[in-house]
Design a protein around this motif. Structure first.
Motif, short mmCIF file in Angstrom:
data_model
loop_
_atom_site.label_atom_id
_atom_site.label_comp_id
_atom_site.label_asym_id
_atom_site.label_seq_id
_atom_site.Cartn_x
_atom_site.Cartn_y
_atom_site.Cartn_z
N VAL A 1 -0.51 11.94 5.80
CA VAL A 1 -1.10 11.30 4.73
C VAL A 1 -0.31 10.70 3.67
CG1 VAL A 1 -3.48 11.82 3.56
CG2 VAL A 1 -2.30 13.49 5.37
N ASP B 1 1.06 4.92 4.53
CA ASP B 1 0.02 4.02 4.40
C ASP B 1 -1.00 4.12 5.36
OD1 ASP B 1 0.98 3.29 1.71
OD2 ASP B 1 2.07 1.59 2.77
N ALA B 2 -0.59 4.69 6.77
CA ALA B 2 -1.40 4.61 7.79
C ALA B 2 -1.33 5.91 8.61
CB ALA B 2 -1.18 3.44 8.75
N ALA B 3 -2.08 6.29 9.26
CA ALA B 3 -2.06 7.54 10.12
C ALA B 3 -2.02 7.29 11.76
CB ALA B 3 -3.46 8.31 9.82
#
Lengths: 362, 362
Positions: free
Chosen positions: A61, A64-66
Motif C-alpha cells: 500500500v 503507487d500500485a499493488a
C-alpha cells in the motif's frame, strides 16, 4: 502542602478543537505520509495481507500500485484522482494527465498497462465543449499509449459542490517477467538515474493558474513512460531495483520514500540536477525548490552500479529520455535520509515537502 | 425576385449559447445515456475494440463493468465515483456504498471480486474524525465482503472546491466459469426476477438529506451481492442471461437498458413490485416513483423460464434475498420498451428517468 490551580489543571484536558484535513495532507509530502500511516493503513489490514502474499515486502500500500497474483498471472493495479487547476495548460490537460499518471504508476511497478477505467465527477453547469475536449484528450492519450479505456462512470454534482471537473483513472497491467522492482530494493552502491529534466510540470501549471507569463515558454512534461520502462527492463531487468515517477512532492519525496523503504541513504549532486534554465528562473521567482515540484513525464531508477551505463544508454536512445542522467548514489550511511552535495562543496539535507507547496498540481 | 431578410437569415446561425452539463446528465437516466452515446463512447473507440475481442457483444462500455482476457484468465473491471449527500445515512455511509457499489458491479458481470482500489478527493477543512469514520467503513465493508483494498490515492482540494469528500472505487474480479451474462442476452419468454424490496436507498438518503423524518424508520439497502451471485451462477449459470443492480435510475432504467440492449420487450406486474409500505408512503409524499429510485442492495436477474423457480429458491435461501420475487417476463412484442400491467388491469409505459430526480444519491 500542594495546591492545584484548577485553571492550570484544565490545560491538561484534551483539546476539543476539531482536527481538520489540510491542503498539506494531499501534497505528496510528509503530511500525506502521516495520513497514510496513521489513518488509511490501519483501516486496511486485509489489503496489506493480500499484497504481502503477492510478494511485496512492504505490504503494497506504500507503492503507487499493488501487485496481485491471479491464477498464476501477476497483475498490477493502480488508481489516481486528478484535480488539477487549471484544467488546460501548456503541454496537456486533466485528461492527458489522468491517462499518463495511471499508465506511469503501472509502469513504475514494471508492468505493461492493459486497460484503464475513468470516472468523472462534473459540476453542474460545466461547459459541454470543455467536457468533450477533456474526453477527447483521454481518448487520444489512451490511444497513443496503446492502452484502451474499457469502462467508466460519470457523476454530476450541483453547482458549487465541485470545481469544474475531477477525473479518477484506474489501471490494470501485467508485470513484465523480468521486472523485480520495489521502493524497498535499493542497495548501497546503486546508481540513482533520472530520465530527464525536472520541475516543468508543476511550474507550468502554477504559472498558467496565476497567469505569470512563464507558461508561454515552458510546458508540462506529461507523457507515458511504459515503453521506456519496457526497454529498460528487457535490457537489464534484474539490475533495476527501484523505479519511481516523481510526481506530487517531486524528486525530493520520491528519493525520501526510497531511502525510508530500503533503509539506505541517498546522495545526489546539485551539479547533476537537470533543471532547465527557464524552469530554474520560474522556481527562483516563485520561491519554489525544483526538487519539490511535481513532474509527470520522468522517472527515477535505482540500478546496480555495473549496469548504470548500459541502462543510461538505453534511456538516451529513446525520445522521452534522451537527456537521462546520473543523479547520485545510494549509500549505507545516514539510512532514511537524502543528502545533496551542493555546488559549493558542502552538503545539505533534502527533506520531504512539509505542508502544501502547490495545491491542485495534478 | 427573392430578397433575404438579414435578420431572419441570422436566425439560422448556430446558437452561440454555451451548452452545459446538467444534473440530469448524471442521473443514470435518459440524459446519462445520451451523454454516454454522443460524447463518451465516440472518443473511446479503442476500448470498445478491446472489449469486443473479449467477447462482449455490445463492446463492453455499456455494461457497468468490462471484461478483459489476460493470458487465458477472464477478468472483469469496474469503476464508480460516489458523491452521496449526506455522507452518513441510516444503513450506511459513503464508504460502505463505495465498496458495495463496485463489488456489485463486478458481481453483475458474474465475477468474483478480487481487489478494490479507493481514491479520495477531500475538501480542505473536512473533519479528520469524519474521514476516519469513512475510511473505517471502507475497511470494514471490504473485510466483510472478503475483498481487500490493495491501493489508493488521496487528493485534498481547497475549501469550496469540493463538497466534503468524494470517493471513487475501482475493482478487479475474475469471471465465474459458468457465468454467461450480458445486458444483451435477454430472450422472449425469460422470467424477470428481483432479489428484494426496492426503493429504500434513494428514499432514505433523500429523507436524511432533507430531514424529512422517514429516516427514523427506513434504511438504505446497501449490501454486497457477490455471494448471492455466486450461489445463483453455481446452481444454474447457463440459465441466467442478464444480471443488473438497479442503482441510479432505479428498476425502470435497468429494465429499459436490458430491453434496449437485447432488442426485446419487458412486462412487469404492479402487483409484484416489492415496495415496502414505508418506502411507498415516503415516495407518495415526495412525489417519487419507486421504479426510478436508486437501490444499492438488490439485483434483477433475467433467467430462462424453466430455471426461474429453482433460481428463486436459491435466492430465497440467502439472507440478502429472502424476499426475492418474480417481477414479470420478457416478451417479443414492443422491443426496447418496458410496460407495467397495473393494479387496475391496464398497462402503462415504464420510461427511463428523464433529467434528474435525486442528485447525489450515490
Amino acid at each position: 502542602m500542594t495546591t492545584v490551580d484548577p485553571t492550570f489543571a484544565s490545560c491538561a484536558l484534551p483539546r476539543v478543537e476539531t482536527e481538520r484535513v489540510t491542503l498539506g495532507h494531499g501534497s505528496g509530502g510528509q503530511l500525506s505520509a502521516e495520513l497514510l500511516r496513521d489513518v488509511l493503513l490501519p483501516a486496511l489490514g486485509a489489503g496489506s495481507a493480500l499484497a504481502a502474499r503477492a510478494g511485496q515486502p512492504d505490504g503494497g500500500v506504500l507503492e503507487d500500485a499493488a501487485v496481485l497474483d491471479v491464477a498464476g498471472v501477476t497483475l498490477v493495479t493502480s488508481t489516481d484522482a486528478f484535480v488539477v487547476s487549471p484544467l488546460f495548460f501548456p503541454g496537456g490537460d486533466i485528461g492527458t494527465l489522468a491517462v499518463h499518471g495511471t499508465v506511469n504508476d503501472l509502469a513504475m511497478m514494471g508492468a505493461t498497462p492493459l486497460a484503464l477505467t475513468v470516472a468523472y465527477i462534473i459540476e453542474e453547469g460545466f461547459p459541454l465543449d470543455d467536457l468533450r475536449r477533456i474526453i477527447a484528450s483521454v481518448g487520444s492519450a489512451a490511444a497513443a499509449a496503446g492502452v484502451p479505456v474499457v469502462t467508466g462512470d460519470t457523476k454530476v454534482v450541483p453547482r458549487g459542490a465541485a470545481d469544474g471537473i475531477f477525473v479518477t483513472t484506474s489501471g490494470i497491467g501485467r508485470r513484465l517477467p523480468a521486472a523485480r522492482v520495489s521502493a524497498a530494493f535499493a542497495r548501497p552502491g546503486d546508481a540513482v538515474l533520472v530520465s530527464g529534466p525536472i520541475g516543468a510540470h508543476g511550474t507550468t501549471v502554477l504559472s498558467a493558474r496565476e497567469a505569470l507569463g512563464f507558461e508561454a515558454d515552458i510546458a508540462s512534461d506529461t507523457r507515458p513512460l511504459h515503453r521506456l520502462v519496457q526497454a529498460m527492463v528487457e535490457r537489464r531487468g534484474g539490475d533495476i531495483h527501484v523505479m519511481r515517477d516523481p510526481t506530487r512532492g517531486g524528486v525530493a519525496s520520491a528519493l525520501n520514500e526510497i531511502a525510508a523503504a530500503s533503509g539506505v541513504g541517498v546522495e545526489i549532486d546539485e551539479t547533476a540536477l537537470p533543471v532547465p534554465p527557464l524552469v530554474a528562473a520560474a522556481c527562483d521567482l516563485l520561491g519554489l525548490d525544483p526538487l519539490h515540484v511535481a513532474n509527470e513525464g520522468c522517472l527515477i531508477a535505482v540500478v546496480a552500479p555495473e549496469a548504470a551505463d548500459e541502462i543510461l544508454a538505453v534511456m538516451r536512445s529513446r525520445p522521452e529520455s534522451r537527456h537521462a542522467t546520473r543523479l547520485g548514489d545510494v549509500v549505507a550511511g545516514h539510512p532514511g535520509r537524502v543528502v545533496m552535495r551542493t555546488l559549493l562543496g558542502s552538503t545539505r539535507l533534502v527533506d520531504m515537502l512539509v505542508g502544501e507547496q502547490l495545491p491542485r498540481i495534478c
